[in-house]
Design a protein around this motif. Structure first.
Motif, PDB file in Angstrom:
ATOM      1  N   GLN A 117      10.716  -9.284  23.699  1.00  0.00           N
ATOM      2  CA  GLN A 117      11.174 -10.657  23.904  1.00  0.00           C
ATOM      3  C   GLN A 117      10.287 -11.669  23.180  1.00  0.00           C
ATOM      4  OE1 GLN A 117      13.828 -11.713  24.988  1.00  0.00           O
ATOM      5  NE2 GLN A 117      13.469 -13.903  25.218  1.00  0.00           N
ATOM      6  N   LYS A 118       9.011 -11.305  22.990  1.00  0.00           N
ATOM      7  CA  LYS A 118       8.036 -12.196  22.357  1.00  0.00           C
ATOM      8  C   LYS A 118       7.964 -13.547  23.090  1.00  0.00           C
ATOM      9  CE  LYS A 118       8.594 -10.009  17.836  1.00  0.00           C
ATOM     10  NZ  LYS A 118       7.440  -9.119  18.072  1.00  0.00           N
ATOM     11  N   ASP A 119       7.905 -13.445  24.409  1.00  0.00           N
ATOM     12  CA  ASP A 119       7.800 -14.631  25.272  1.00  0.00           C
ATOM     13  C   ASP A 119       6.333 -14.781  25.685  1.00  0.00           C
ATOM     14  OD1 ASP A 119       7.876 -16.577  27.199  1.00  0.00           O
ATOM     15  OD2 ASP A 119       9.544 -15.718  28.327  1.00  0.00           O
ATOM     16  N   GLN A 120       5.626 -15.597  24.927  1.00  0.00           N
ATOM     17  CA  GLN A 120       4.182 -15.711  25.157  1.00  0.00           C
ATOM     18  C   GLN A 120       3.860 -16.319  26.523  1.00  0.00           C
ATOM     19  OE1 GLN A 120       5.605 -16.500  22.279  1.00  0.00           O
ATOM     20  NE2 GLN A 120       4.666 -15.079  20.818  1.00  0.00           N
ATOM     21  N   ASN A 121       4.685 -17.233  26.997  1.00  0.00           N
ATOM     22  CA  ASN A 121       4.421 -17.851  28.296  1.00  0.00           C
ATOM     23  C   ASN A 121       4.485 -16.820  29.420  1.00  0.00           C
ATOM     24  OD1 ASN A 121       3.984 -20.444  27.364  1.00  0.00           O
ATOM     25  ND2 ASN A 121       6.159 -20.949  27.393  1.00  0.00           N
ATOM     26  N   SER A 122       5.504 -15.964  29.368  1.00  0.00           N
ATOM     27  CA  SER A 122       5.612 -14.921  30.388  1.00  0.00           C
ATOM     28  C   SER A 122       4.481 -13.917  30.266  1.00  0.00           C
ATOM     29  CB  SER A 122       6.967 -14.214  30.275  1.00  0.00           C
ATOM     30  OG  SER A 122       8.031 -15.118  30.504  1.00  0.00           O
ATOM     31  N   VAL A 123       4.060 -13.624  29.038  1.00  0.00           N
ATOM     32  CA  VAL A 123       2.936 -12.708  28.828  1.00  0.00           C
ATOM     33  C   VAL A 123       1.674 -13.288  29.448  1.00  0.00           C
ATOM     34  CG1 VAL A 123       1.424 -11.693  27.088  1.00  0.00           C
ATOM     35  CG2 VAL A 123       3.906 -11.639  26.767  1.00  0.00           C
ATOM     36  N   ARG A 124       1.455 -14.583  29.266  1.00  0.00           N
ATOM     37  CA  ARG A 124       0.269 -15.221  29.852  1.00  0.00           C
ATOM     38  C   ARG A 124       0.315 -15.146  31.378  1.00  0.00           C
ATOM     39  NH1 ARG A 124       1.745 -19.197  25.981  1.00  0.00           N
ATOM     40  NH2 ARG A 124       0.426 -19.086  24.110  1.00  0.00           N
ATOM     41  N   VAL A 125       1.488 -15.386  31.934  1.00  0.00           N
ATOM     42  CA  VAL A 125       1.619 -15.318  33.388  1.00  0.00           C
ATOM     43  C   VAL A 125       1.251 -13.931  33.890  1.00  0.00           C
ATOM     44  CG1 VAL A 125       3.274 -15.385  35.292  1.00  0.00           C
ATOM     45  CG2 VAL A 125       3.321 -17.171  33.550  1.00  0.00           C
ATOM     46  N   LEU A 126       1.766 -12.893  33.231  1.00  0.00           N
ATOM     47  CA  LEU A 126       1.493 -11.522  33.654  1.00  0.00           C
ATOM     48  C   LEU A 126       0.025 -11.161  33.459  1.00  0.00           C
ATOM     49  CD1 LEU A 126       4.709  -9.817  32.260  1.00  0.00           C
ATOM     50  CD2 LEU A 126       4.081 -10.036  34.665  1.00  0.00           C
ATOM     51  N   LEU A 127      -0.558 -11.574  32.354  1.00  0.00           N
ATOM     52  CA  LEU A 127      -1.971 -11.260  32.104  1.00  0.00           C
ATOM     53  C   LEU A 127      -2.884 -11.973  33.098  1.00  0.00           C
ATOM     54  CD1 LEU A 127      -2.157 -11.299  28.205  1.00  0.00           C
ATOM     55  CD2 LEU A 127      -2.337  -9.316  29.711  1.00  0.00           C
ATOM     56  N   ASP A 128      -2.588 -13.227  33.381  1.00  0.00           N
ATOM     57  CA  ASP A 128      -3.414 -13.971  34.348  1.00  0.00           C
ATOM     58  C   ASP A 128      -3.371 -13.309  35.710  1.00  0.00           C
ATOM     59  OD1 ASP A 128      -4.095 -15.763  32.422  1.00  0.00           O
ATOM     60  OD2 ASP A 128      -2.640 -17.299  33.002  1.00  0.00           O
ATOM     61  N   MET A 129      -2.206 -12.809  36.097  1.00  0.00           N
ATOM     62  CA  MET A 129      -2.094 -12.166  37.408  1.00  0.00           C
ATOM     63  C   MET A 129      -2.830 -10.824  37.419  1.00  0.00           C
ATOM     64  SD  MET A 129       1.765 -13.106  38.756  1.00  0.00           S
ATOM     65  CE  MET A 129       2.607 -12.229  37.451  1.00  0.00           C
ATOM     66  N   ARG A 130      -2.810 -10.105  36.305  1.00  0.00           N
ATOM     67  CA  ARG A 130      -3.520  -8.822  36.252  1.00  0.00           C
ATOM     68  C   ARG A 130      -5.028  -9.023  36.347  1.00  0.00           C
ATOM     69  NH1 ARG A 130      -0.703  -4.300  34.348  1.00  0.00           N
ATOM     70  NH2 ARG A 130      -2.614  -3.419  33.473  1.00  0.00           N
ATOM     71  N   GLN A 131      -5.529 -10.190  35.902  1.00  0.00           N
ATOM     72  CA  GLN A 131      -6.963 -10.461  35.973  1.00  0.00           C
ATOM     73  C   GLN A 131      -7.440 -10.676  37.409  1.00  0.00           C
ATOM     74  OE1 GLN A 131      -9.103 -10.267  33.429  1.00  0.00           O
ATOM     75  NE2 GLN A 131      -7.404  -9.669  32.106  1.00  0.00           N
ATOM     76  N   ASP A 132      -6.529 -11.111  38.256  1.00  0.00           N
ATOM     77  CA  ASP A 132      -6.876 -11.358  39.662  1.00  0.00           C
ATOM     78  C   ASP A 132      -6.763 -10.045  40.431  1.00  0.00           C
ATOM     79  OD1 ASP A 132      -7.327 -12.254  42.196  1.00  0.00           O
ATOM     80  OD2 ASP A 132      -5.856 -13.875  42.144  1.00  0.00           O
ATOM     81  N   LYS A 133      -7.884  -9.383  40.645  1.00  0.00           N
ATOM     82  CA  LYS A 133      -7.880  -8.062  41.270  1.00  0.00           C
ATOM     83  C   LYS A 133      -7.440  -8.112  42.731  1.00  0.00           C
ATOM     84  CE  LYS A 133      -9.399  -6.233  37.481  1.00  0.00           C
ATOM     85  NZ  LYS A 133      -8.470  -5.426  36.636  1.00  0.00           N
TER      86      LYS A 133
END
Length: 792
Positions: free
Chosen positions: A420-436
């Protein structure tokens, strides 16, 4: 000369530049239309407006000079009156002040001819509507009284006169009086279209009649060179029913239409606003979008955006088509598709509507051509093939477990990044993965709301609308631990807060009530548990110190047990009768515990306790029962201790009396024997003092007291005789001293030498008499003491 436009704040009436979106008083101006700046305003109005602006915002005292909210009567910083400053600077301040806060009477131009019947419920930022009656004819009219300093748009009023009277509300009189612009209009007794359709949904024939009336009215407004810009059921009045005659009203934010498109303010009623109006550039087709929304609302029985916040409505308008499949009439759906095209150039207007009304078979179906932000490639989950963000959000909500797995194994992350190349959604998913600490379920929820903020609330595949939440609460109240855990997760994970932040107003209402109750409970718990803790920290008789607590500071958790109370919180919030039933139960439950719970009295009477304190009191019931058990143990220990002490006292009294008898009957010639008798008497009197000071009702204690009092008079006599004996012995120490002994020896030797015959015997007899005088009373006293001792 070029025209200058301003935004006038509806709260403090300050004039702001067109680009200013927030007034200095804090009021948002995004919904306030541009208006022409008047070069020469009425002097009295300008003076009063300047006074109001100054006194409402800035405290005039030199030691304060702080900004205050509009309408304040006291300075929020120094607590000095702001109204007095207004009175000091305004000659007629009392009348002016009443006009600022509320319109209590008609302007002078209408006051003598009309009387106010009541305020109409519609209340805008620019004016108030009053139902008035003419004194002479009793004819009812509507008086629109503009707020101080607002005069409306003269050009709009002029062009409005070109609109035929059968399509607009008739303005009978207009002018300015007492600093207020006013309009006197006809009164439609049948009310607005919104009121007309509240009781029943219009049938297809009625809907067609409404379309015909409104389309003709909108076309006449456009021909007069105006855009209405605020079409909604409340602004459409029903003049007659047979035949149906609908007229337009409230042209307060209307714009002059001099070109194909018009750059205008963003003031509008958002649920009826066209997508292009969000940018502020609109044309005549914006009113036809509003017509389509009105007809869709009438066909469905409710507005499609009902219950959604402004943020969610904006998301709908900018990202998706409106769902029309719920409209049962296929021919009406054809009209709605034409009116609700997102592209204003292809949106239907008067021509297409008239062809639709004429049942023109050659009228082609409208086709939406604007891109809706679909995916490059569909995402497949469960039985769903998702082409849009909204479809994916719904599919993830319905296939929760699959969605959790796709987030856990980073499949969704890879798809949004690589496909999809949706950078906003990628950022959302990455930020959530950082929160253990963030649960995968919460990550999925946040992704769903990122994709579709307006989705109906769900959690782990189940709806979490109010009926479902209350159903879980009911089960939890009946002892269902799983339901209680579900409610606790809902609260701790902030599930409802997430939907509220996304714009769901109904969920926001639940969150507000739930959190408000929980905050009250937390506060009441801290107060109550503090009292309980203070009482528990006091060591009662018979209790042993907790060495671990003293050494390591071990303590109990003093936070409110909300995980056990959520079901009750919801019951309190949504069942009006539940608090009183709980109050009655607690009165019964605590009836026998008050004497053992010192902290209960400090909390107050149960009958007058606030609702939140009732839940705290119910949660503290186990603590109250522990307090009762603890107090009863202490009382039992105390009784046993008192009994043991009484028995010990009785034994001590009997032992002391026996020791007193032995010491009194023994030989008192040695000084040590006298001293032992003195000590024994002292012990007796100490015991006697304790017995007299005690209020114990224990039988052994009373027996000990009786035994001690029985020998008191004997002990008193012995004490007096003993004191006398000690005193005489002290006096006799001089007679029996070393000097006296030497004198006697010399006398025994010398008397026979110097005195012969009978004189010697007289002297000897005299010496014996002196000895008897000094020592015989002591022997008699000791004899009396012995006799008294034998009576003990």
């Amino acid at each position: 000369m070029s025209q200058t436009y301003i935004r006038r704040c509806p709260a403090c009436e300050t004039e702001n530049a067109p680009e200013v979106m927030r007034c200095v008083c804090g009021t948002l101006l995004s919904g306030v239309d541009l208006m022409e700046k008047r070069e020469q305003a009425e002097p009295e109005v300008e003076v009063k407006q300047a006074i109001v602006s100054a006194t409402e915002l800035i405290c005039s005292y030199e030691d304060c000079e702080q900004s205050n909210p509009p309408g304040s009567e006291l300075c929020v910083y120094c607590n000095r009156p702001l109204i007095k400053e207004l009175a000091a600077t305004t000659p007629d301040s009392s009348e002016f002040h009443s006009q600022i806060h509320s319109l209590l009477s008609l302007p002078q131009a209408l006051r003598d001819r009309y009387k106010i019947l009541h305020h109409l419920p519609t209340l805008g930022a620019e004016a108030e509507l009053l139902l008035v009656e003419e004194n002479t004819s009793a004819i009812q009219r509507v008086a629109k009284i503009y707020r101080h300093g607002i005069y409306g748009k003269s050009e709009v009023r002029e062009r409005l006169q070109a609109v035929p009277a059968e399509h607009r509300v008739v303005v009978l009189e207009a002018g300015v009086s007492d600093g207020h612009a006013y309009e006197l209009m006809e009164y439609c007794e049948l009310g607005s279209l919104k009121k007309f359709v509240q009781d029943k949904r219009p049938d297809p024939a009625m809907l067609e009649s409404i379309v015909r009336e409104l389309a003709t009215a909108i076309a006449s407004v456009h021909k007069a060179g105006l855009l209405h810009r605020d079409l909604k059921p409340e602004n459409i009045l029903v003049r007659t029913l047979q035949p149906l005659d609908l007229i337009l009203t409230d042209f307060g934010i209307s714009s002059v239409l001099d070109a194909t498109q018009r750059l205008t303010g963003t003031a509008r009623t958002l649920p009826y606003a066209s997508p292009e109006s969000l940018s502020g550039v609109i044309d005549a087709k914006a009113d036809y979008w509003a017509l389509g929304m009105i007809m869709l609302e009438l066909a469905l029985g409710q507005h499609p955006f009902a219950g959604l916040s402004e943020a969610v409505i904006l998301h709908h308008l900018t990202t998706r088509e409106l769902e029309l499949n719920a409209v049962p009439d296929a021919y009406l759906r054809k009209l709605l598709r034409g009116l609700l095209l997102r592209d204003p150039k292809k949106r239907w207007g008067e021509e297409q509507i008239m062809r639709w009304l004429a049942r023109d078979a050659s009228l082609p179906d409208a086709v939406e051509t604007m891109a809706m932000g679909g995916f490059r490639e569909p995402y497949h989950i469960g039985q769903y093939l998702c082409h849009t963000r909204e479809q994916l959000a719904v599919a993830l909500a319905r296939n929760w477990d699959d969605g959790v797995r796709d987030i856990s194994n980073a499949q969704l992350l890879a798809w949004f990044r690589d496909v999809q190349k949706d950078q906003n959604s990628v950022r959302v998913l990455l930020d959530m993965r950082q929160d253990k600490k963030l649960s995968v379920d919460v990550q999925l929820l946040r992704l769903i709301l990122h994709l579709a903020p307006g989705i109906p609330p769900v959690w782990r595949g189940e709806t979490i609308e109010l009926p479902a939440i209350l159903s879980y609460a009911n089960r939890a109240l009946k002892g269902d631990e799983a339901a209680s855990s579900w409610l606790n997760q809902l609260y701790n994970y902030g599930v409802l807060e997430a939907y509220a932040d996304a714009g769901n107003k109904e969920v926001a209402s639940i969150v507000q009530k739930w959190q408000h109750c929980c905050k009250q409970i937390e506060q009441a718990w801290q107060e109550a548990f503090g009292l309980v803790k203070d009482y528990a920290s006091k060591q009662l008789p018979g209790e042993h110190s907790n060495i671990d607590k003293l050494m390591y500071g071990l303590d109990t958790d003093d936070s409110a047990p909300l995980h056990k109370l959520h079901a009750r919180v919801l019951a309190l919030a949504y069942d009006e009768r539940w608090p009183e039933r709980l109050r009655k139960r607690l009165v019964v439950a605590y009836a026998g515990l008050r004497a053992y719970c010192p902290w209960l009295a400090a909390l107050g009477e149960i009958e007058q306790m606030p609702v939140a304190s009732l839940l705290v009191l119910e949660a503290l019931l186990p603590e109250a029962q522990k307090a009762v058990e603890r107090q009863q143990k202490a009382e039992t220990w105390q009784r046993t201790s008192d009994q043991d002490a009484a028995l010990a006292m009785k034994q001590e009294v009997l032992r002391t009396i026996k020791a007193l008898r032995v010491a009194a009957t023994d030989s008192l010639l040695p000084a040590s024997a006298v001293e032992d008798l003195h000590k024994t008497l002292d012990e007796y009197y100490v015991l006697l003092e304790k017995l007299r000071a005690s209020a114990s009702t224990e039988l052994p204690w009373q027996e000990a007291k009786k035994a001690a009092l029985r020998v008191e008079h004997i002990a008193a006599k012995i004490s007096r005789l003993l004191d006398s004996l000690v005193a005489r012995r002290t006096e006799n120490q001089g007679w029996a001293g070393q000097e006296m002994q030497i004198f006697v020896v010399i006398a025994v030797i010398a008397v026979p030498v110097f005195f012969r015959g009978g004189n010697f015997y007289w002297i000897l007899l005299l010496a014996l008499a002196v000895a008897a005088w000094r020592f015989l009373p002591n022997f008699l006293t000791m004899r009396k003491i012995r006799e008294l001792g034998e009576q003990l």
